[in-house]
Design an enzyme around this catalytic site. Sequence first.
Site, mmCIF file in Angstrom:
data_model
loop_
_atom_site.group_PDB
_atom_site.id
_atom_site.type_symbol
_atom_site.label_atom_id
_atom_site.label_comp_id
_atom_site.label_asym_id
_atom_site.label_seq_id
_atom_site.Cartn_x
_atom_site.Cartn_y
_atom_site.Cartn_z
ATOM 1 N N VAL A 46 2.589 -7.354 4.949
ATOM 2 C CA VAL A 46 1.827 -8.337 5.721
ATOM 3 C C VAL A 46 2.292 -9.731 5.327
ATOM 4 C CG1 VAL A 46 -0.459 -9.240 6.288
ATOM 5 C CG2 VAL A 46 -0.158 -6.794 5.869
ATOM 6 N N ASP A 156 -9.920 4.864 5.511
ATOM 7 C CA ASP A 156 -9.422 4.179 4.308
ATOM 8 C C ASP A 156 -10.301 2.970 3.979
ATOM 9 O OD1 ASP A 156 -7.758 3.899 2.126
ATOM 10 O OD2 ASP A 156 -6.212 2.780 3.200
ATOM 11 N N ASP A 426 10.153 -2.872 -14.211
ATOM 12 C CA ASP A 426 9.021 -2.018 -13.837
ATOM 13 C C ASP A 426 7.743 -2.641 -14.379
ATOM 14 O OD1 ASP A 426 7.152 -0.069 -13.399
ATOM 15 O OD2 ASP A 426 8.236 1.544 -14.399
#
EC number: 2.7.11.1
Length: 657
Positions: A46, A156, A426
């Site tokens: 988005v 959701d 990570d």
Amino acid sequence: MGVEVPPEESNRCVRGCCRSAAIPLHLPPSSFSLLSPIAKGSESTVYEARLGGERVAAKKPVLSTSDDLDKFHYQLQLLWWVLPIELDHPGLARLVAAHARPPNYLMFFDFFEPPNLADKIHVEEWNPSVQQVVTIATDLAKALQYLNILGIVHRDIKPANILIDKDFHPHLADFGLAMYQKDIKHVSVENWRSSGKPTGGFHKKNMVGTLIYMAPEILRKDIHTEKSDVYSFAISINELLTGVVPYTDLRAEAQAHTVLEMTYTEQQLTAAIVSQGLRPALALPESGAPPSLLSLIQRCWDSDPQQRPSFKDITEELKIIEKHIAVNSCSLASPANKSQNGNTEVHHYQEALSWLNQGELFAKGNKLDSTVDHWSDIFDQSSKYCPTLSWGSFATCGRRETMEDTHFMLPHMSEEKDLHAFGIFDGHRGSAAAEFSVRAVPGFLKQFNSNTSPTDALTEAFVRTDIAFREELILHQKSKRITQKNWHPGCTAVTALIVRNKLFVANAGDCRAILNRAGEPFPMTRDHVASCPKERERIVKEGTEVKWQIDTWRVGAAALQVTRSIGDDDLKPAVTAQPEVIETILSPDDEFLVMASDGLWDVMSNEDVLSIIKDTVKEPGMCSKRLATEAAARGSKDNITVIVVFLRPVSTAERIY
């Protein structure tokens, strides 16, 4: 919106299955522009965007397969029927336009300033009044009642999918999993066996949502209904009341994620919810919540879907509760409340900072004073062998909701033909450290010259990045740009530097790099984890506790498994950023280098990786994607990032054995 809507007969998607008289479905390129990303998930990104000169949110889906494209068109059909301008509902994020033609498939929605409700609770640590909670719950229930009337199940519902406007009114967003109830039943009937249960393929496509918000019947592999949404609604409203992540006692979402992993495996949590009736800790009466509200929450998350109220009933009950709340409760418009819980005009929180930009700016602003001559000049140029490189990468959220991995590829670094750098970071406890490092580490590496060995340069780049990130974090905390307390993000890191025919790999944490040397895996890293006796001994000598928790040795109160990282300032100096650097001379026996975050190595051995690449077309990007998707299929629960670097010429048409 300033964008003209074409006549309905010509206003359709590329397939012709979607059409609208209310919103444009294809847009001239000059009418919109994508600005900075707001949120990124496994299925879409988005962006903040401009459409016809106005600020909007643009959702760009990941379309990797024909099924993904089918899903885009289904969602568009659902959204423009539910959310066209003439059927606007105040509790839903409004679709204002779409571009349903290749190559840029996009949906445009009304823009809401961050944060969403999840970040409002867990990042800004917002403590809403009971009146505010009830008003938000009522508005949300009305929106869900509206969807139910139209026969739509959201599937959701969670705070991360609830946007809050400046007046603290909720707007339900992210219809990526929403379906018409009739379509869910239709799919289930097609997939049922004689036992009356859906097939495994149906489960994989339809047991969707987020585990801690999923109803017991969904975890039992039944189909979604309105009552499944009611359950998720109850979990979300209780989370708003308590301020803690479900099934933990923590406000900070990143820390709670670690606690959940330590307390339950996914299977254990599922079994506890389904068989033992486990639910999040209910808000206490001391919170000021009336017993009628607490009772409603409990009925909404009842194990039996038939015992849960409908959204129509919920809305009516909440209206009654609202009337009985004390008049002196803080109203939504109270200026004092806005001041106490965060000025509505200032929306700075940790993810609003661009840590990518911060890392890049820091590296540029701390240039080393030296004349530039390159490492490639000091190595033996008489060597007849020099690898021929091709490279590619692939990264995916996997089963996580957010992406905390980052990576870089810098072939021909500093415009030197024999100098190449690759790295993976990570993140944990948020993505900030990984985003900062992915710009800072290569930025520092570009500045070193031949007076510093590649090994020392890699080491210094890691250490300088760690110090810079932690100082930057403190600076922003003091300036109130970061409002979350006790936030200590970090990341593991692996970086490879190829200088002519020499390979140097620096590692801090549990990312890994391996060479395919003469058909056998040749490790270029060692894991730095608390289960390693030497690492555990080093941590203890630094005065930090290491103890066995649930399934492995973990470091400190944060319960990290890794013992080296960038960031994690609450565990310094024990969890050091000092990398271990391994070097080797490359030869024609070395076919390729594979680097990956632990999301790959958790489910694959070194031998597995070599075998999969052997059976894949020799294109590095394709090999990277094959490894990542195979890891996801094998059940990896983490983000997965893979870089594959071929070290000698290969043909994409090479025969696969």
